[in-house]
Design a protein around this motif. Structure first.
Motif: not given
Length: 211
Positions: A144-151
């Motif tokens: 899975t992936t997420a932006f670093e600011d998608n807390h």
């Protein structure tokens, strides 16, 4: 639908049902998207499909569902499961793979309508799709992936025990942002009590698998 076995596929948890959406479900999913998924001015998705009018968001959900159905093949597939909580559709949990019989790797993504945030739904639906991947399809890895600011997304990922798997840079508008990637191996997955998969056997040949 007799000729589309996936239409009967579902996963149940103590609070949720994740099911292949019917046409009525697709309509309700579109309504949830139109209501809003995230704060204005913030974009959690690599492709900014939600950055438009409510009407366009609703139509894009319908069109994406139909594309997923129409393009499904053993070599490349995506399933967008409607997430039902207390009788109401609240969002989508997706699972996709390429060349799954060889790679045994799946990728997941999701969204929950904003008014249902903060209820633990995101964690439970991710547990459910991991149950489908590992217990049902015999996956070896889930990523899975997420932006670093998608807390919120990062919080779910860390809670479930994924391991860091690198970063990439992505252009979000006119600014670069770090995308963090995570991986879970089957041996690191912990099965949750009260989770069950329904009507998978007839679907297995569509994935290139035998029962």
């Amino acid at each position: 639908m007799r000729n589309w076995p996936l239409s009967e596929l579902s996963v149940t948890t103590p609070r949720l049902q994740l099911r292949h959406p019917s046409l009525d479900d697709v309509d309700e999913l579109a309504d949830r998207a139109a209501e809003g998924i995230h704060d204005p001015g913030y974009m959690p998705f690599l492709f900014p499909w939600s950055d438009t009018t409510p009407e366009e968001r609703a139509r894009s959900v319908v069109q994406y569902q139909f594309r997923a159905w129409g393009s499904f093949s053993v070599d490349s597939w995506t399933i967008e499961l409607a997430v039902v909580h207390e009788g109401r559709i609240v969002g989508v949990q997706s699972i996709n793979a390429k060349n799954f019989p060889v790679t045994r790797e799946v990728e997941t993504g999701s969204w929950v309508a904003q008014r249902f945030h903060g209820q633990g739904i995101g964690t439970e639906m991710r547990r459910a799709v991991l149950h489908l991947a590992f217990a049902g399809l015999g996956a070896h890895y889930a990523v899975t992936t997420a932006f670093e600011d998608n807390h919120a997304s990062l919080g779910v990922t860390k809670k479930l025990g994924y391991k860091e798997d690198g970063i990439a840079l992505h252009a979000r508008g006119d600014k670069p942002v770090v995308v963090r990637r995570f991986r879970m191996a089957r041996e690191d997955w912990t099965e949750s009590p009260g989770f069950a998969i329904h009507n998978l056997d007839r679907c297995l040949p569509l994935f290139g698998l035998s029962s």
